[in-house]
Design a protein around this motif. Sequence first.
Motif, PDB file in Angstrom:
ATOM      1  N   ARG A  71      45.836   2.395  76.155  1.00 49.03           N
ATOM      2  CA  ARG A  71      47.241   2.295  75.748  1.00 49.03           C
ATOM      3  C   ARG A  71      48.048   3.513  76.189  1.00 49.03           C
ATOM      4  N   GLU A  72      47.373   4.612  76.468  1.00 54.28           N
ATOM      5  CA  GLU A  72      48.051   5.841  76.885  1.00 54.28           C
ATOM      6  C   GLU A  72      48.926   5.562  78.109  1.00 54.28           C
ATOM      7  N   GLY A  73      50.220   5.868  77.968  1.00 55.62           N
ATOM      8  CA  GLY A  73      51.153   5.701  79.069  1.00 55.62           C
ATOM      9  C   GLY A  73      51.677   4.287  79.271  1.00 55.62           C
ATOM     10  N   GLN A  74      51.164   3.321  78.497  1.00 57.36           N
ATOM     11  CA  GLN A  74      51.658   1.954  78.631  1.00 57.36           C
ATOM     12  C   GLN A  74      53.028   1.825  77.980  1.00 57.36           C
ATOM     13  N   ARG A  75      53.847   0.989  78.587  1.00 51.18           N
ATOM     14  CA  ARG A  75      55.179   0.724  78.043  1.00 51.18           C
ATOM     15  C   ARG A  75      55.055   0.132  76.634  1.00 51.18           C
ATOM     16  N   HIS A  76      55.903   0.538  75.756  1.00 51.86           N
ATOM     17  CA  HIS A  76      55.990   0.077  74.365  1.00 51.86           C
ATOM     18  C   HIS A  76      54.884   0.626  73.463  1.00 51.86           C
ATOM     19  N   TRP A  77      54.051   1.507  73.955  1.00 51.41           N
ATOM     20  CA  TRP A  77      53.014   2.129  73.132  1.00 51.41           C
ATOM     21  C   TRP A  77      53.278   3.632  73.069  1.00 51.41           C
ATOM     22  N   MET A  78      53.089   4.205  71.899  1.00 48.91           N
ATOM     23  CA  MET A  78      53.297   5.634  71.706  1.00 48.91           C
ATOM     24  C   MET A  78      52.037   6.247  71.083  1.00 48.91           C
ATOM     25  N   LEU A 103      56.593  -7.123  54.156  1.00 54.25           N
ATOM     26  CA  LEU A 103      56.437  -5.828  54.809  1.00 54.25           C
ATOM     27  C   LEU A 103      56.731  -5.967  56.293  1.00 54.25           C
ATOM     28  N   PHE A 104      57.226  -4.893  56.882  1.00 57.87           N
ATOM     29  CA  PHE A 104      57.440  -4.832  58.317  1.00 57.87           C
ATOM     30  C   PHE A 104      56.505  -3.761  58.853  1.00 57.87           C
ATOM     31  N   GLY A 105      55.616  -4.178  59.744  1.00 62.78           N
ATOM     32  CA  GLY A 105      54.595  -3.262  60.230  1.00 62.78           C
ATOM     33  C   GLY A 105      54.477  -3.254  61.737  1.00 62.78           C
ATOM     34  N   LEU A 106      53.958  -2.152  62.245  1.00 64.58           N
ATOM     35  CA  LEU A 106      53.676  -1.980  63.665  1.00 64.58           C
ATOM     36  C   LEU A 106      52.180  -1.735  63.810  1.00 64.58           C
ATOM     37  N   MET A 107      51.553  -2.459  64.732  1.00 62.71           N
ATOM     38  CA  MET A 107      50.097  -2.361  64.843  1.00 62.71           C
ATOM     39  C   MET A 107      49.658  -1.112  65.591  1.00 62.71           C
ATOM     40  N   LEU A 108      48.476  -0.662  65.210  1.00 62.37           N
ATOM     41  CA  LEU A 108      47.847   0.482  65.846  1.00 62.37           C
ATOM     42  C   LEU A 108      46.645   0.020  66.644  1.00 62.37           C
ATOM     43  N   SER A 109      46.309   0.803  67.652  1.00 60.54           N
ATOM     44  CA  SER A 109      45.130   0.539  68.476  1.00 60.54           C
ATOM     45  C   SER A 109      44.445   1.857  68.778  1.00 60.54           C
ATOM     46  N   SER A 110      43.124   1.831  68.801  1.00 59.64           N
ATOM     47  CA  SER A 110      42.367   3.020  69.192  1.00 59.64           C
ATOM     48  C   SER A 110      41.930   2.925  70.656  1.00 59.64           C
ATOM     49  N   ASN A 111      42.426   1.929  71.370  1.00 57.31           N
ATOM     50  CA  ASN A 111      42.096   1.726  72.771  1.00 57.31           C
ATOM     51  C   ASN A 111      42.846   2.751  73.623  1.00 57.31           C
ATOM     52  N   ALA A 112      42.123   3.680  74.229  1.00 54.04           N
ATOM     53  CA  ALA A 112      42.737   4.753  75.009  1.00 54.04           C
ATOM     54  C   ALA A 112      43.487   4.237  76.235  1.00 54.04           C
ATOM     55  N   GLY A 135      43.863   9.742  62.410  1.00 54.56           N
ATOM     56  CA  GLY A 135      44.211   9.741  60.997  1.00 54.56           C
ATOM     57  C   GLY A 135      43.119   9.128  60.162  1.00 54.56           C
ATOM     58  N   ALA A 136      43.284   9.210  58.856  1.00 53.48           N
ATOM     59  CA  ALA A 136      42.267   8.729  57.916  1.00 53.48           C
ATOM     60  C   ALA A 136      42.107   7.215  57.933  1.00 53.48           C
ATOM     61  N   TRP A 137      43.028   6.484  58.565  1.00 54.39           N
ATOM     62  CA  TRP A 137      42.900   5.022  58.671  1.00 54.39           C
ATOM     63  C   TRP A 137      41.731   4.631  59.558  1.00 54.39           C
ATOM     64  N   ASP A 138      41.242   5.552  60.378  1.00 57.55           N
ATOM     65  CA  ASP A 138      40.105   5.292  61.266  1.00 57.55           C
ATOM     66  C   ASP A 138      38.946   6.175  60.829  1.00 57.55           C
ATOM     67  N   GLY A 139      37.897   5.532  60.361  1.00 57.18           N
ATOM     68  CA  GLY A 139      36.739   6.265  59.851  1.00 57.18           C
ATOM     69  C   GLY A 139      36.083   7.180  60.869  1.00 57.18           C
ATOM     70  N   GLN A 140      36.287   6.888  62.161  1.00 60.36           N
ATOM     71  CA  GLN A 140      35.703   7.721  63.218  1.00 60.36           C
ATOM     72  C   GLN A 140      36.685   8.775  63.728  1.00 60.36           C
ATOM     73  N   GLN A 141      37.878   8.808  63.133  1.00 62.64           N
ATOM     74  CA  GLN A 141      38.919   9.772  63.505  1.00 62.64           C
ATOM     75  C   GLN A 141      39.289   9.698  64.995  1.00 62.64           C
ATOM     76  N   ARG A 142      39.265   8.469  65.538  1.00 64.35           N
ATOM     77  CA  ARG A 142      39.684   8.290  66.934  1.00 64.35           C
ATOM     78  C   ARG A 142      41.209   8.371  67.021  1.00 64.35           C
ATOM     79  N   PRO A 143      41.725   8.830  68.151  1.00 62.01           N
ATOM     80  CA  PRO A 143      43.174   8.807  68.323  1.00 62.01           C
ATOM     81  C   PRO A 143      43.685   7.369  68.347  1.00 62.01           C
TER      82      PRO A 143
END
Length: 119
Positions: free
Chosen positions: A57-64, A46-55, A69-77
């Motif tokens: 990351r907003e505005g950091q290069r290479h992060w979008m 599989l080819f995957g891209l990691m996710l982070s709930s660390n806010a 979503g449902a992958w986070d039980g607390q529904q964090r962005p």
Amino acid sequence: MLAYSPDLDGAPDPGEVVWAWVPFEDDPSRGKDRPLLVVGRDGHQLFGLMLSSNADREGQRHWMHLGAGAWDGQQRPSWIRLDRVLDVQEKGVRREGAILDRARFDKVAAELRRSYGWK
């Protein structure tokens, strides 16, 4: 390589957010279990891209910004890292998290094509 074919059937598919062990870049002997967006596959690889709930990351290069979503039980962005593709064996996936909707997957795919030369 990019594909969208989610199917919550117990096997990880492109377009799904799954959980897997991700080694730290600075010390590959250490890492943590984290969500990954599967963007493609080659057999059992599989080819995957990691996710982070660390806010931070907003505005950091290479992060979008991806949103919640449902992958986070607390529904964090979440934010997705676009410049580090992780090769994960299918058997290394611990659990399925959720299907990422097509619109958000297409947004990620468009940015990968535009900024990173993906096909």
